[in-house]
Structure formats: structure tokens, C-alpha cells
Motif scaffolding. Sequence first.
Motif, PDB file in Angstrom:
ATOM      1  N   ALA A 173       0.743  -1.216  -0.016  1.00  0.00           N
ATOM      2  CA  ALA A 173       0.030   0.005  -0.037  1.00  0.00           C
ATOM      3  C   ALA A 173       0.748   1.263   0.052  1.00  0.00           C
ATOM      4  N   THR A 174       0.476   2.216  -0.752  1.00  0.00           N
ATOM      5  CA  THR A 174       1.424   3.408  -0.884  1.00  0.00           C
ATOM      6  C   THR A 174       1.069   4.606  -0.247  1.00  0.00           C
ATOM      7  N   ALA A 175      -0.255   4.755   0.332  1.00  0.00           N
ATOM      8  CA  ALA A 175      -0.738   5.804   0.954  1.00  0.00           C
ATOM      9  C   ALA A 175      -1.822   5.345   2.339  1.00  0.00           C
ATOM     10  N   ARG A 176      -2.141   6.314   2.979  1.00  0.00           N
ATOM     11  CA  ARG A 176      -3.313   6.157   3.822  1.00  0.00           C
ATOM     12  C   ARG A 176      -4.735   6.567   3.407  1.00  0.00           C
ATOM     13  N   LEU A 177      -5.517   5.558   3.944  1.00  0.00           N
ATOM     14  CA  LEU A 177      -6.795   5.933   3.511  1.00  0.00           C
ATOM     15  C   LEU A 177      -7.297   7.512   4.059  1.00  0.00           C
ATOM     16  N   SER A 178      -7.638   8.252   2.792  1.00  0.00           N
ATOM     17  CA  SER A 178      -8.020   9.591   3.174  1.00  0.00           C
ATOM     18  C   SER A 178      -9.265   9.723   2.778  1.00  0.00           C
TER      19      SER A 178
ATOM     20  N   LEU B 207     -13.841   4.847   7.623  1.00  0.00           N
ATOM     21  CA  LEU B 207     -14.965   4.661   6.690  1.00  0.00           C
ATOM     22  C   LEU B 207     -16.173   5.292   6.994  1.00  0.00           C
ATOM     23  N   ARG B 208     -16.404   5.563   8.066  1.00  0.00           N
ATOM     24  CA  ARG B 208     -17.558   6.598   8.783  1.00  0.00           C
ATOM     25  C   ARG B 208     -17.318   7.810   8.160  1.00  0.00           C
ATOM     26  N   ASP B 209     -16.226   8.578   8.137  1.00  0.00           N
ATOM     27  CA  ASP B 209     -15.848   9.909   7.613  1.00  0.00           C
ATOM     28  C   ASP B 209     -16.091   9.751   6.138  1.00  0.00           C
TER      29      ASP B 209
ATOM     30  N   VAL C 104     -18.415   7.529   4.466  1.00  0.00           N
ATOM     31  CA  VAL C 104     -19.884   7.441   4.218  1.00  0.00           C
ATOM     32  C   VAL C 104     -20.595   8.563   4.538  1.00  0.00           C
ATOM     33  N   GLU C 105     -20.190   9.608   5.471  1.00  0.00           N
ATOM     34  CA  GLU C 105     -20.754  10.693   5.773  1.00  0.00           C
ATOM     35  C   GLU C 105     -20.439  11.938   4.831  1.00  0.00           C
ATOM     36  N   ARG C 106     -19.421  11.555   4.046  1.00  0.00           N
ATOM     37  CA  ARG C 106     -18.969  12.710   3.277  1.00  0.00           C
ATOM     38  C   ARG C 106     -19.443  12.581   1.888  1.00  0.00           C
ATOM     39  N   PRO C 107     -20.557  13.845   1.573  1.00  0.00           N
ATOM     40  CA  PRO C 107     -21.344  13.739   0.631  1.00  0.00           C
ATOM     41  C   PRO C 107     -20.973  13.357  -0.967  1.00  0.00           C
ATOM     42  N   ASP C 108     -19.514  13.763  -1.166  1.00  0.00           N
ATOM     43  CA  ASP C 108     -19.048  13.647  -2.529  1.00  0.00           C
ATOM     44  C   ASP C 108     -18.215  12.438  -2.415  1.00  0.00           C
ATOM     45  N   THR C 109     -18.394  11.386  -1.598  1.00  0.00           N
ATOM     46  CA  THR C 109     -17.539  10.311  -1.598  1.00  0.00           C
ATOM     47  C   THR C 109     -18.546   9.178  -2.054  1.00  0.00           C
ATOM     48  N   THR C 110     -18.212   8.264  -2.840  1.00  0.00           N
ATOM     49  CA  THR C 110     -18.719   6.983  -3.040  1.00  0.00           C
ATOM     50  C   THR C 110     -17.948   5.882  -2.400  1.00  0.00           C
ATOM     51  N   VAL C 111     -18.843   4.816  -1.620  1.00  0.00           N
ATOM     52  CA  VAL C 111     -18.191   3.860  -1.018  1.00  0.00           C
ATOM     53  C   VAL C 111     -18.646   2.520  -1.627  1.00  0.00           C
ATOM     54  N   ALA C 112     -17.840   1.691  -2.276  1.00  0.00           N
ATOM     55  CA  ALA C 112     -17.883   0.367  -2.764  1.00  0.00           C
ATOM     56  C   ALA C 112     -17.386  -0.918  -2.298  1.00  0.00           C
ATOM     57  N   THR C 113     -18.092  -2.060  -2.136  1.00  0.00           N
ATOM     58  CA  THR C 113     -17.591  -3.012  -1.537  1.00  0.00           C
ATOM     59  C   THR C 113     -17.447  -4.432  -2.530  1.00  0.00           C
TER      60      THR C 113
ATOM     61  N   LEU D 163     -20.032  -6.262   4.884  1.00  0.00           N
ATOM     62  CA  LEU D 163     -20.172  -6.630   6.308  1.00  0.00           C
ATOM     63  C   LEU D 163     -19.437  -5.665   7.288  1.00  0.00           C
ATOM     64  N   VAL D 164     -18.018  -5.358   6.678  1.00  0.00           N
ATOM     65  CA  VAL D 164     -17.423  -4.619   7.274  1.00  0.00           C
ATOM     66  C   VAL D 164     -18.279  -3.162   7.634  1.00  0.00           C
ATOM     67  N   LEU D 165     -18.995  -2.727   6.785  1.00  0.00           N
ATOM     68  CA  LEU D 165     -19.893  -1.376   6.792  1.00  0.00           C
ATOM     69  C   LEU D 165     -21.044  -1.775   7.537  1.00  0.00           C
ATOM     70  N   ALA D 166     -21.407  -2.851   7.529  1.00  0.00           N
ATOM     71  CA  ALA D 166     -22.784  -3.385   8.281  1.00  0.00           C
ATOM     72  C   ALA D 166     -22.622  -3.514   9.697  1.00  0.00           C
TER      73      ALA D 166
END
Length: 226
Positions: free
Chosen positions: A58-63, A110-112, A114-123, A129-132
Motif C-alpha cells: 500500500a502506498t498511501a493512507r486511506l483519506s 469509513l464512517r468519515d 460514508v458521511e462525506r457527500p462527495d464520496t462513493t463507497v463500494a464493497t 459486512l465491514v460497513l454493516a
Amino acid sequence: MLAQIVLFDGFDPLDALGPYEVLFAGGLFTNGDLKVELVTAEGPRDVPSGTPPLSVRATARLSPERADLIVVPGAAGRIDAPDDSELAQRVDSIAHHLERALASELPGLLRDAVERPDTTVATVCAGSLVLAVTGLIAGRHATTHHTWDRNGLARLAEHGVTPVEARVVDDGDLVSASGVVSGVDLGLHLLERFHGPRVARAAEKLLGHDRQGLVWRAEGPEPHTV
């Protein structure tokens, strides 16, 4: 556009690298307008997959504040568990890997997202299940591998998610794919959604893959029972 593919210890390689390769191809066909990174909650590091000895860098931090798209894979593989005779015993460990991921900084990030209007989260697969489990997608439509932990769809329902038995489920800023290989179809659907069918078709041809299954959406009339 920036897409980040999340890695955690014990991740399923194809869950993560299938979408990664599709989105990377999308970057080629958009002349760099789409960039994709492999990330962790902790930052750059070598991440052991659930199918040892394979590790991925991995080359970066989840942002969440930077990413337009975040893809969360499921887990796979085994762990070494010494027994009384000090011999390494191979045991199934998907649940163990997911529990470790849930105990890290990942749920908060991941909570940040999901709560960010401009971000799409895919699984992909058990990534939903991680999100659920963390209560982030209650009331939403999602899918997972139907056989995971005996019945993954039922596990989603236990956490307030409306489970859908489909290959890819598009619920707006939440998009999920069912099984491991379906992550490629997820990637192509996201590529079409964000960059259009011509770019998606170019990536599809490059990869030698024809998409399978309909993308399910909560639209249109309910079908009659037959």
C-alpha cells in the motif's frame, strides 16, 4: 478523480486487485483523469493477504477527505495457529481477519467516507459486512457473498441492511458486489458511471472480460410473483 482501494491484513487479493486493475485501466483511457491508490488505515506498508505468502504494498493512507471513490474488499485465507505440539495448524480465518480490521482505525475512516457527500463507497464480497457491522449502512441496499459465514445475506439483514441477491447493487453512493470475481464487474460499472460507457468498454476490451449480470437498483415497479 481519486479512487482508493483499501487493504487490511488478511484481505482477499482478487477482491482488491480486480477493481484496482479495472480502475487503473480507466486511468489510461482518461489520460490520467482517474487515479487509483492502494491504501491502508495506517499508511504505506506491506500488507499480508489472506492467501499467504502473497503481500501487496500500500502506498498511501486511506483519506476520505481526498478520495472520490473508496473500495473495501472482503477477507480470505488462513492464519498460522500453533497447537500444543508447536506445529503450525492451518485454520479458516475470514472472520478473524475481519475482526482485526474492525478493531483498527478503519471503521472510523469509513464512517468519515460514508458521511462525506462527495464520496462513493463500494464493497466486494464481505467488505459490505465491514460497513454493516459498524452500523454505517443500516437501511441501505447491499449484497455480499451468499455463502459467506453460512449466509452472508442474512448477516447483512441482521445489521439492518436490505440484502439483495444480485451480482452488483447500486444504491447511489453505496455500491456493492457479491462474490470475489464480481469485483471486476463492480469496477467496470463504476468506470461507466463516472467516466461513461466508451471508457468502460475500452477497459473491458483491454482486460478481455465481458460484464456479467444486471446492475440492481431500487427502481421501477415490483415484479409480479410467478
